[in-house]
Motif scaffolding. Structure first.
Motif, short mmCIF file in Angstrom:
data_model
loop_
_atom_site.label_atom_id
_atom_site.label_comp_id
_atom_site.label_asym_id
_atom_site.label_seq_id
_atom_site.Cartn_x
_atom_site.Cartn_y
_atom_site.Cartn_z
N GLU A 1 0.82 -1.20 0.00
CA GLU A 1 0.00 0.00 0.00
C GLU A 1 0.86 1.25 0.00
O GLU A 1 2.03 1.22 0.39
N ARG A 2 0.26 2.32 -0.47
CA ARG A 2 0.90 3.64 -0.44
C ARG A 2 0.04 4.58 0.41
O ARG A 2 -1.18 4.46 0.46
N LYS A 3 0.74 5.50 1.08
CA LYS A 3 0.06 6.39 2.01
C LYS A 3 0.38 7.84 1.64
O LYS A 3 1.51 8.18 1.27
N TYR A 4 -0.65 8.71 1.79
CA TYR A 4 -0.51 10.12 1.40
C TYR A 4 -1.06 11.03 2.48
O TYR A 4 -2.08 10.73 3.11
N LEU A 5 -0.35 12.14 2.69
CA LEU A 5 -0.80 13.17 3.61
C LEU A 5 -1.78 14.07 2.88
O LEU A 5 -1.50 14.56 1.78
N LEU A 6 -2.95 14.30 3.50
CA LEU A 6 -3.99 15.13 2.88
C LEU A 6 -4.11 16.46 3.62
O LEU A 6 -3.87 16.55 4.82
N ARG A 7 -4.54 17.48 2.88
CA ARG A 7 -4.79 18.79 3.49
C ARG A 7 -6.15 18.83 4.20
O ARG A 7 -6.32 19.58 5.16
N PHE A 8 -7.09 18.01 3.71
CA PHE A 8 -8.43 18.01 4.28
C PHE A 8 -9.12 16.72 3.84
O PHE A 8 -8.62 15.98 2.98
N VAL A 9 -10.28 16.46 4.42
CA VAL A 9 -11.09 15.31 4.02
C VAL A 9 -11.92 15.72 2.81
O VAL A 9 -12.72 16.66 2.89
N PRO A 10 -11.75 15.06 1.67
CA PRO A 10 -12.53 15.42 0.48
C PRO A 10 -14.04 15.25 0.72
O PRO A 10 -14.46 14.37 1.47
N GLU A 11 -14.80 16.07 0.05
CA GLU A 11 -16.25 16.04 0.23
C GLU A 11 -16.83 14.68 -0.16
O GLU A 11 -17.75 14.19 0.47
N LYS A 12 -16.29 14.07 -1.21
CA LYS A 12 -16.80 12.79 -1.66
C LYS A 12 -16.63 11.72 -0.58
O LYS A 12 -17.44 10.80 -0.46
N ALA A 13 -15.59 11.85 0.23
CA ALA A 13 -15.39 10.88 1.31
C ALA A 13 -16.52 10.96 2.33
O ALA A 13 -16.99 9.93 2.84
N HIS A 14 -17.00 12.16 2.61
CA HIS A 14 -18.10 12.32 3.56
C HIS A 14 -19.38 11.65 3.06
O HIS A 14 -20.24 11.30 3.87
N ASP A 15 -19.50 11.50 1.75
CA ASP A 15 -20.70 10.89 1.19
C ASP A 15 -20.57 9.38 1.06
O ASP A 15 -21.49 8.72 0.57
N SER A 16 -19.44 8.82 1.47
CA SER A 16 -19.20 7.39 1.31
C SER A 16 -19.45 6.66 2.63
O SER A 16 -19.81 7.27 3.64
N ARG A 17 -19.23 5.35 2.62
CA ARG A 17 -19.37 4.57 3.86
C ARG A 17 -18.20 4.90 4.79
O ARG A 17 -17.10 5.23 4.36
N TRP A 18 -18.46 4.79 6.09
CA TRP A 18 -17.42 5.11 7.05
C TRP A 18 -17.58 4.27 8.31
O TRP A 18 -18.65 3.75 8.60
N VAL A 19 -16.47 4.13 9.03
CA VAL A 19 -16.45 3.39 10.29
C VAL A 19 -15.60 4.17 11.29
O VAL A 19 -14.74 4.97 10.91
N ASP A 20 -15.87 3.96 12.56
CA ASP A 20 -15.03 4.51 13.63
C ASP A 20 -14.12 3.42 14.15
O ASP A 20 -14.56 2.28 14.39
N ILE A 21 -12.85 3.77 14.34
CA ILE A 21 -11.84 2.79 14.73
C ILE A 21 -11.13 3.25 15.99
O ILE A 21 -10.71 4.40 16.09
N ALA A 22 -11.03 2.34 16.94
CA ALA A 22 -10.18 2.54 18.12
C ALA A 22 -9.17 1.40 18.12
O ALA A 22 -9.56 0.23 18.06
#
Length: 206
Positions: A55-76
């Protein structure tokens, strides 16, 4: 005369051995054997790939709007003490409509660094998670993970809850695979941080 007899016997044995070889192996007679060899090689290669994480990993400036419209989970997740061998326990909260959520628990062992690492994961029980969680004290993190499928790849966008940090990860089939950012993600990408120690989850948990 004795040497001549030995020579003739050796020649006879060699001829018999070659004739047996020709009968059993030459032409297409060995095809079945080599099919078996290929099958074994394929199984070995598949076993070697299992548990491998590329896998490759990237630093983002912000959470893209499309991500907010996708499925999501909370992780601890928390890490058990160790240096060469990294063992992680994780609680994943999958959110559904109407406020309902499912909880899943995992144990994961990782080894290596860089683009390709070894990862072995299995689902475990809440009881085991709760028993091991105290061992991860001061080595924990929490994040919300958004998952967006694009052209056969899944982009995972991690928004960390205890710091101002957003990372994107994408799992690949090969280290040589070229990564092309989707239009919705490209403006958010600051730079690649694959393998940089400060962006490894085990170090972010400290």
């Amino acid at each position: 005369p004795g040497l001549l007899v030995i020579m003739e016997r050796l020649r006879a044995r060699a001829t018999a051995a070659f004739n047996q070889f020709a009968t059993e192996w030459l032409g297409d007679k060995a095809a079945g054997f080599f099919r078996d060899v290929d099958a074994v090689a394929d199984r070995i290669a598949q076993s070697a790939r299992e548990g491998q994480e590329i896998e490759r990993k990237y630093l983002l400036r912000f959470v893209p709007e499309k991500a907010h419209d996708s499925r999501w989970v909370d992780i601890a997740q928390g890490y058990l003490p160790g240096s060469k061998l990294q063992e992680r326990i994780r609680r994943v909260s999958i959110h559904h409509g109407g406020g309902r959520k499912d909880l899943h628990f995992y144990r994961t062992v990782k080894l290596g660094e860089g683009v390709t690492r070894t990862e072995v994961e299995e689902e475990t029980t809440e009881a085991i998670f709760l028993a091991m969680w105290p061992l991860t004290r001061r080595r924990r993190l929490r994040k919300r993970r958004f998952e967006v499928d694009v052209d056969g790849l899944t982009w995972e966008i991690d928004e960390f809850r205890n710091r101002d940090l957003v990372l994107a990860e994408v799992e690949l089939d090969s280290e040589d695979d070229e990564v092309t950012f989707p239009d919705w993600l490209a403006p958010a990408v600051q730079r690649e941080v694959t393998g940089e120690p400060e962006f490894l989850n085990v170090n972010l948990a400290r």
